[in-house]
Enzyme design. Structure first.
Site, PDB file in Angstrom:
ATOM      1  N   HIS A   1      41.488  57.688  44.665  1.00  0.00           N
ATOM      2  CA  HIS A   1      40.231  58.126  45.055  1.00  0.00           C
ATOM      3  C   HIS A   1      40.419  58.476  46.509  1.00  0.00           C
ATOM      4  O   HIS A   1      39.939  59.410  47.252  1.00  0.00           O
ATOM      5  CB  HIS A   1      39.318  56.695  45.082  1.00  0.00           C
ATOM      6  CG  HIS A   1      37.918  57.282  45.141  1.00  0.00           C
ATOM      7  ND1 HIS A   1      36.960  56.036  45.555  1.00  0.00           N
ATOM      8  CD2 HIS A   1      37.232  58.446  45.244  1.00  0.00           C
ATOM      9  CE1 HIS A   1      35.684  56.807  45.537  1.00  0.00           C
ATOM     10  NE2 HIS A   1      35.964  57.825  45.247  1.00  0.00           N
TER      11      HIS A   1
ATOM     12  N   HIS B   1      44.598  49.172  38.672  1.00  0.00           N
ATOM     13  CA  HIS B   1      43.157  49.127  39.407  1.00  0.00           C
ATOM     14  C   HIS B   1      43.387  49.894  40.709  1.00  0.00           C
ATOM     15  O   HIS B   1      42.877  50.405  41.301  1.00  0.00           O
ATOM     16  CB  HIS B   1      42.773  47.564  39.431  1.00  0.00           C
ATOM     17  CG  HIS B   1      41.592  47.578  39.950  1.00  0.00           C
ATOM     18  ND1 HIS B   1      40.310  47.394  39.496  1.00  0.00           N
ATOM     19  CD2 HIS B   1      41.218  47.339  41.427  1.00  0.00           C
ATOM     20  CE1 HIS B   1      39.477  47.214  40.381  1.00  0.00           C
ATOM     21  NE2 HIS B   1      39.819  47.071  41.565  1.00  0.00           N
ATOM     22  N   GLU B   2      44.237  48.942  41.574  1.00  0.00           N
ATOM     23  CA  GLU B   2      44.381  49.085  43.128  1.00  0.00           C
ATOM     24  C   GLU B   2      45.040  50.606  43.142  1.00  0.00           C
ATOM     25  O   GLU B   2      44.667  51.297  44.293  1.00  0.00           O
ATOM     26  CB  GLU B   2      45.496  48.147  43.709  1.00  0.00           C
ATOM     27  CG  GLU B   2      45.019  46.885  43.618  1.00  0.00           C
ATOM     28  CD  GLU B   2      43.409  46.895  44.307  1.00  0.00           C
ATOM     29  OE1 GLU B   2      42.853  47.394  45.096  1.00  0.00           O
ATOM     30  OE2 GLU B   2      42.901  45.662  43.648  1.00  0.00           O
TER      31      GLU B   2
ATOM     32  N   HIS C   1      42.099  53.044  43.194  1.00  0.00           N
ATOM     33  CA  HIS C   1      41.438  53.327  44.592  1.00  0.00           C
ATOM     34  C   HIS C   1      42.319  54.148  45.516  1.00  0.00           C
ATOM     35  O   HIS C   1      41.904  54.862  45.991  1.00  0.00           O
ATOM     36  CB  HIS C   1      41.544  51.850  45.150  1.00  0.00           C
ATOM     37  CG  HIS C   1      40.274  50.810  44.833  1.00  0.00           C
ATOM     38  ND1 HIS C   1      39.029  51.099  44.746  1.00  0.00           N
ATOM     39  CD2 HIS C   1      40.456  49.452  44.255  1.00  0.00           C
ATOM     40  CE1 HIS C   1      38.391  50.102  44.116  1.00  0.00           C
ATOM     41  NE2 HIS C   1      39.378  49.199  44.182  1.00  0.00           N
TER      42      HIS C   1
HETATM   43 ZN   LIG Z   1      38.879  47.198  43.390  1.00  0.00          ZN
END
Ligand SMILES: [Zn+2]
Length: 671
Positions: free
Chosen positions: A464, A457-458, A461
């Site tokens: 991105h 998940h991290e 980010h």
């Molecule tokens: Zn998040």
């Protein structure tokens, strides 16, 4: 050649700054990263003050510019201002979250109101606004990114009350300053309460779910649950109820001044969802599906508990039983035991999986960068480069828990990506912070399935942030609407347990054996297990957040004490149909996301973004998980664009239609 024609005053002032501390000196470090060992706590306050003054002068130069306002001499000039401030706050606010000390906390208390005042001053400056407005009203000839940057800047003024009469502006400013102080106090109290929880129970907040899963002593579980769920709610110096109420009242008052009926309407007006009614309907649909499933889960757990000889006959499942008996059902149904999977998920192995997936999808390379200094000896630095060898950015990995770190996991930028005044591109410096168990007694850190998902998940980010190709920092990377940003982190989670990836990284830390297919099947099947509970507690917190922010200032005036806060929570939980065996993931007094982390009327964003991410992932499932064309178009449409286009426009252009809300229910096994 200079890309931007600036008015000269700002540049002159930058040169005249005295080079008194490390933030005001040039960083002759690899990739211009922060020289942590040379930064003293005493450097922060003077650097922040100098940074504020420097930006003030830069803005004064913009407003004093004799030429008619243009995008370049006004909006672009603003985008390029505040370098010193960005540099010092980029370091400070990362360390204050992940490596805090009482001295750092004292600095935070000192600089928070300074920064809030400075921001107020910028966004209450009528001369500056007049120029921005002139650019905004004639932005047809600008390219799309310039239009988005201009719109964002213009709206920032409007949302900061520039249109208010002078007397009201003073009140507005007072509210902003007070809110900054209150949020910070909320977080500080919560940190103290988390430490008190650890003292009382011997369990850290981040280890709470695993403790509740493993602890066979029901009385001890009850004690831990009560302590966990009453953080910030003890009527002592760290009680957060009054602070939460004051924050809510001030936000409602602010919204009212700007012509909105409540804080939620104001906050949502520039988000992808748009308004509270849309969010409420969205969450209501999910809640109904989640509770249907949760009731079945309770029935399954009750059977196991009824057969448990250590439990008194006739006892009913309580909130403190959930983790424990859910695990029992899971073991029985999927024959899956965390103790069996953890040895395949040593932290170093999981890292390999993260990097492999990013390489395979986007062609990027990630290599250790030992020449880059880190802020704590356990942090690792990496260099990310594109398929053609060009630098994408520098990455710090700070995975393990320690006392100086707040709970949770997050990604943040030390430095944003943008194109500098001389046309050179500044690449980002990004950190991933987690609270995984540190390696101990010669054994590596072994992650749970949930922690592996957090790692992906991290890192989603981070991708991105790294793949962005924008010109202006206000829209680059993850600077997108809050209910859009989680799409990319959650999207990346989809890769964690794909067979091909597991074959690359999931090796037993002692034997080196690759995770057996049968175990992979079990993990994948079990991922959809307990989703009534998981979705229910997340959705309940989202609804609680919305209900608080949907109250008007008048309605909020009726809340007088901590009991009234608790009563409201009870009422809201009953109305949303939350079963008694579940409580919201966060209760008001420890809901850091909404009172101290910018997620007010925004906790729904995780579920909202999940619709987008699962809908997008279904396209990958249909057209090929490793389809290079598809990954390239995903990268180009979303990851490179940041906030330089409206989210829905990007989504429709890639997907060829609107997002399908049922993708979330399918993905979570709730249909
Ligand atoms: Zn998040």
């Amino acid at each position: 050649m200079k890309r931007f024609l600036l008015c000269a005053g700002a540049l002159l002032l930058m040169i005249s700054c005295k080079e008194t501390n490390v933030f005001q000196q040039e960083w002759k470090t690899p990739y211009g990263t922060a020289p942590f060992s040379r930064i003293a706590v005493a450097d922060y306050v003077p650097a922040v003050k100098a940074g504020i003054e420097a930006q003030k002068a830069e803005i004064a130069a913009i407003t004093a510019c004799p030429d008619a306002p243009t995008f370049e001499n006004t909006v672009a000039a603003y985008e390029l201002s505040g370098d010193l401030l960005a540099r010092v706050t980029g370091v400070f606010f990362n360390l204050s979250e992940s490596d805090s000390t009482p001295e750092i906390q004292a600095v935070e208390e000192e600089i928070t109101p300074l920064l809030s005042d400075a921001e107020n001053e910028v966004f209450m400056d009528p001369a500056f606004f007049a120029r921005v407005k002139a650019v905004y009203e004639a932005m047809d000839g600008l390219d799309r990114e310039q239009q988005m940057v201009t719109k964002k800047l213009y709206e920032r003024f409007v949302r900061n009350g520039i249109g208010l009469p002078e007397a009201e502006q003073a009140r507005f400013k007072e509210i902003n300053t007070r809110l900054a102080v209150l949020s910070q106090q909320f977080g500080k109290n919560l940190l103290a309460e988390n430490n008190a929880f650890k003292e009382e129970t011997g369990v850290t907040v981040s280890a709470y779910p695993s403790f509740m899963t493993e602890c066979a002593d029901r009385a001890q579980r009850e004690k831990a649950f009560l302590a966990y769920s009453s953080r910030g709610n003890h009527g002592n110096a760290n009680d957060n109820n009054a602070i939460a109420l004051e924050i809510l009242r001030l936000k409602a008052e602010k919204a009212g001044m700007l012509g909105y009926p409540d804080a939620a309407s104001f906050i949502l007006s520039d988000k992808m969802a748009g308004d509270p009614a849309t969010v409420d309907a969205f969450l209501g649909g999910i809640m109904a599906a989640a509770m249907k499933k949760a009731k079945a889960e309770v029935a399954d757990m009750q059977k196991v508990m009824d057969a448990d000889p250590t439990v008194e006959k006739g006892a009913k499942i309580q909130p403190w039983d959930w983790f424990y008996y859910a695990e029992k059902v899971r073991k029985a149904r999927y024959d899956l035991d965390e103790a069996e999977t953890k040895p395949y998920f040593a932290a170093d192995s999981v890292k390999k999986g993260l990097f492999y997936a990013a390489n395979k999808l986007y062609g990027i390379r990630i290599e250790p960068a030992p020449e880059v200094e880190v802020y704590n000896p356990v942090v690792e630095a990496y260099r990310l480069s594109d398929a053609d060898g060009s630098l994408l950015g520098i990455f710090y990995m700070d995975w393990f828990s320690r006392d100086t770190k707040r709970g949770g996991a997050w990604m943040n930028n030390f430095r944003d990506q943008y194109v500098a005044a001389d046309g050179t591109e500044v690449r980002p410096v990004i950190v991933n912070v987690c609270n995984f168990p540190p390696p101990a007694d010669g054994q590596p850190s072994l992650l749970t399935v949930d922690e592996v998902q957090t790692a992906f998940h991290e890192f989603g980010h981070a991708l991105h942030g790294f793949l962005t190709k924008c010109r202006y920092r206000d829209v680059s990377g993850t600077s997108v609407a809050r209910d859009f940003v989680e799409m990319f982190s959650q999207f990346n989670e989809n890769w964690a347990f794909q067979k091909e990836i597991l074959a690359v990284y999931a090796h037993h830390y002692q034997t080196g054996e690759t995770i057996p297919d049968a175990l992979v099947e079990k993990i994948r099947a079990a991922l959809r297990f307990n989703q009534g509970f998981m979705t229910g507690e997340l959705c309940a917190a989202s609804i609680l957040d919305m209900r608080w922010h949907e109250l008007s200032a008048e309605e909020l005036a009726a809340f007088t004490d901590a009991q009234s806060v608790r009563d409201f929570e009870t009422k809201v939980c009953a109305e949303m149909g939350l079963i008694g065996e579940i409580i919201p993931r966060y209760r008001t007094s420890y809901f850091n996301h909404i009172f101290n982390s910018g997620y007010s009327a925004g906790y729904y964003s995780y579920l909202w973004s999940e619709v987008l991410d699962l809908d997008a992932f279904e396209k990958f499932e249909r057209e090929g998980l490793w389809n290079p064309e598809l990954a390239r178009s995903f990268r180009e449409t979303f990851l490179e664009k940041g906030g330089s286009e409206e989210p829905m426009t990007l989504f429709r252009s890639w997907r060829g239609g609107d997002p399908d809300p049922s993708a979330l229910l399918r993905g979570r096994g709730l249909l």
